[in-house]
Write an enzyme that holds these catalytic residues in place. Structure first.
Site, PDB file in Angstrom:
ATOM      1  N   LYS A  80      -0.177   1.735   9.350  1.00 26.63           N
ATOM      2  CA  LYS A  80      -1.356   0.912   8.937  1.00 26.63           C
ATOM      3  C   LYS A  80      -1.193   0.174  10.350  1.00 26.63           C
ATOM      4  O   LYS A  80      -2.021  -1.362  10.614  1.00 26.63           O
ATOM      5  CB  LYS A  80      -0.372   0.549   7.450  1.00 26.63           C
ATOM      6  CG  LYS A  80      -0.487   0.651   6.575  1.00 26.63           C
ATOM      7  CD  LYS A  80      -1.973   1.498   6.265  1.00 26.63           C
ATOM      8  CE  LYS A  80      -2.691   0.211   5.167  1.00 26.63           C
ATOM      9  NZ  LYS A  80      -3.779   0.380   4.646  1.00 26.63           N
TER      10      LYS A  80
HETATM   11  O1  P1T Z   1      -3.987   2.365   2.460  1.00 28.44           O
HETATM   12  P1  P1T Z   1      -4.223   3.480   2.714  1.00 28.44           P
HETATM   13  O2  P1T Z   1      -5.119   4.244   4.037  1.00 28.44           O
HETATM   14  O3  P1T Z   1      -4.420   4.235   2.039  1.00 28.44           O
HETATM   15  O4  P1T Z   1      -2.966   4.235   3.098  1.00 28.44           O
HETATM   16  C1  P1T Z   1      -1.694   4.439   2.033  1.00 28.44           C
HETATM   17  C2  P1T Z   1      -0.791   3.904   2.387  1.00 28.44           C
HETATM   18  C3  P1T Z   1       0.346   5.251   2.632  1.00 28.44           C
HETATM   19  N1  P1T Z   1       1.627   5.130   2.561  1.00 28.44           N
HETATM   20  C4  P1T Z   1       2.167   3.959   2.806  1.00 28.44           C
HETATM   21  C5  P1T Z   1       3.427   4.325   3.223  1.00 28.44           C
HETATM   22  C6  P1T Z   1       1.101   2.668   3.332  1.00 28.44           C
HETATM   23  O5  P1T Z   1       1.622   2.449   3.498  1.00 28.44           O
HETATM   24  C7  P1T Z   1      -0.051   2.601   2.680  1.00 28.44           C
HETATM   25  C8  P1T Z   1      -1.060   1.877   2.420  1.00 28.44           C
HETATM   26  N2  P1T Z   1       0.282   0.777   2.486  1.00 28.44           N
HETATM   27  C9  P1T Z   1      -0.325  -0.277   2.257  1.00 28.44           C
HETATM   28  C10 P1T Z   1      -1.877  -0.477   1.663  1.00 28.44           C
HETATM   29  C11 P1T Z   1      -0.068  -1.742   2.503  1.00 28.44           C
HETATM   30  O6  P1T Z   1      -0.111  -2.587   2.491  1.00 28.44           O
HETATM   31  O7  P1T Z   1       0.663  -1.261   3.433  1.00 28.44           O
END
Ligand code: P1T
Length: 510
Positions: A80
């Site tokens: 992220k």
């Molecule tokens: O949001 P996305 O691109 O689909 O990623 C998913 C995801 C997978 N694994 C972890 C540990 C994550 O923190 C996330 C997504 N995280 C958020 C949406 C956030 O606000 O940190």
């Protein structure tokens, strides 16, 4: 009917317009990690290594080659960082964000928050992060160390509940002068960062030849952005999304209320469809669960030396299922989103895993009491209060009984949660002055706590493991005919020690 068709059409064209990633302004970095000196830490985001997996694919009997995209090696510890930085750069270019003046406010499960706090620290923004209580204290401590301000919200709140992290962030952004929500759920820079960065890097590493890419879906910016680019350059590649049971991303149609549930793995799954999700580019969904995800994350660490987080286990578990269809010589990439650091007191701990029944209880053959069942006579009684008690009455009862905890029961006498002064204090602090003595109890109740059910004959060993990670264990008894969970009381280390020492006396014939 025609209205329905028309509105479907309007939605589709809005999605098409949003995902017009190819025509948007691009920032594609040189694919080189070996630059001698970086201007600042934000420049180190991305260009993560792709590492071949050996033991897990072999142990699972997979024929294809498996590779891990090590997003946990980003400077903030997660995938992220990419979108956080991209959203900040874009907002600065548009004049929406001004260093030293604007305040960044964002609802997040933590990692986007860390990415934003990292950018805010380097660039000089005040940053307020709103995250559900489920998310780890490790994330919160990292955020605080980066100078962010934290607001925590109830995990159970639906996305459109006024107390959810999304709604609280939007309320704050209206109240705080110069506040800006970059809005990862709808900001096109989210999928775009993966279209330009993550996907380019995967294609570069694989010489544009890859058969399957597996990613967990949260905001779904990663899976949608990566999929858009990979479909352009390597159309044969299957895109697989991992979605936890309890989330609606994989099957938004025909939902039952019970389909939305709380689960442990952080960052993936939602109870709404984010704008950053394009379901048309995802070929297959695999539903994941906590136990197998967390077991797999521990295997990635132990067997492959990849110090990743829980959702990496979900993605890897989904990859193992989906990659069974691949043949020898085919290539599967699985994306590992975040770092072990976020979970040091959670799934990395054996005690935490055992206390939540994600791992069999450790054996202690030298302890005669370890396998003994908990009996009612060693349990300390706890006072129960009805769920419709007012906060002030409940606090008065707490004070009067001098107990560390009260159980809260529904009309049928079944336990619905706990009340502790500590949790009330935390909620009062977090609700920033919105708490009132006439409030109902609901928002102050602890709904997830360590408990054993006498109906299942829990052992003292299990209680001891729970006491390694919690100050007390609640004891309940489920009535087989009504399914009501009647609270019996609690057990502390003291209670356990008293039992163990009296048991010793019996054994010594005293
Ligand atoms: O949001 P996305 O691109 O689909 O990623 C998913 C995801 C997978 N694994 C972890 C540990 C994550 O923190 C996330 C997504 N995280 C958020 C949406 C956030 O606000 O940190």
């Amino acid at each position: 009917m025609s209205n329905h068709v028309e509105s479907n059409h309007t939605v589709e064209s809005a999605v098409k317009k949003y995902f017009n990633l190819k025509e948007m302004p691009h920032i594609v970095r040189t694919l080189d990690r070996n630059q001698k000196i970086h201007s600042d830490i934000l420049n180190v985001i991305g260009n993560t290594p792709l590492v071949k997996l050996s033991k897990i694919p072999k142990d699972e009997g997979l024929k294809c080659e498996m590779y891990a995209k090590c997003e946990f090696l980003n400077p903030g510890g997660s995938v992220k960082d990419r979108i956080a930085y991209r959203m900040v750069l874009d907002a600065e270019q548009r004049g929406v964000l001004q260093p030293g003046k604007s305040v960044i406010v964002e609802p997040t499960s933590g990692n986007t928050g860390i990415g934003l706090a990292l950018a805010a620290a380097v660039k000089g923004y005040r940053c307020i992060i709103v995250l559900p209580e489920k998310m780890s204290d490790e994330k919160v401590n990292t955020l605080v160390a980066l100078g962010a301000e934290i607001i925590r919200t109830p995990t159970e709140a639906a996305w459109d509940d006024p107390e959810s992290n999304i709604m609280v962030a939007h309320r704050l952004s209206k109240e705080i002068p110069d506040a800006v929500i970059l809005d990862q759920y709808n900001n096109v820079c989210n999928p775009l960062a993966h279209y330009d960065g993550t996907a380019e890097e995967i294609l570069w590493s694989m010489d544009d030849d890859v058969d399957m890419v597996v990613m967990g879906a949260g905001t779904s910016g990663t899976v949608s952005g990566v999929a858009h680019k990979i479909k352009e350059r390597c159309p044969k590649c299957q895109i697989v999304g991992a979605d936890p049971y309890g989330s609606i991303l994989a099957q938004p149609e025909n939902l039952n209320e019970s389909d939305v549930q709380v689960y442990e793995v952080e960052g993936i799954g939602y109870d709404f469809l984010p704008g950053a999700l394009d379901r048309t580019v995802i070929d297959k969904w695999v539903k994941t669960e906590d136990k197998t995800s967390l077991e797999m994350a521990r295997r990635l660490i132990k067997d492959e030396g990849l110090l990743c987080g829980g959702s990496s286990g979900s993605a890897m578990w989904a990859a193992v299922q989906a990659a069974r269809s691949l043949k020898e010589g085919q290539k599967c990439v699985v994306l590992l989103p975040d770092n072990i650091r976020n979970y040091m007191t959670k799934f990395i701990s054996d005690q935490w895993m055992e206390a939540r029944h994600f791992k069999p209880l450790v054996k202690k053959d030298n302890l005669s009491w370890w396998e003994k069942p908990v009996s009612e006579d060693i349990v300390q009684p706890v006072k129960s209060i009805p769920h419709d008690t007012s906060l002030s009455d409940a606090l008065a009862t707490l004070k009067e009984t001098r107990a560390p905890v009260l159980t809260v029961v529904n009309d049928k006498g079944s336990a619905v949660g706990l009340l502790t002064a500590d949790n009330v204090r935390k909620r009062v602090v977090n609700l920033s002055g919105c708490a009132s003595a006439s409030d109902g109890l609901d928002k102050y109740i602890i709904k997830k706590y360590y408990k054993v059910d006498l109906a299942h004959q829990p052992t003292l060993g299990l209680v001891s493991r729970m006491l390694d990670v919690a100050p007390y264990v609640i004891v309940v008894k489920t009535d087989a005919s009504t399914n009501n969970q009647r609270p019996i009381g609690l057990l502390t280390s003291e209670d356990l020690l008293v039992y163990v020492s009296t048991e010793k006396k019996h054994m010594n014939g005293n």
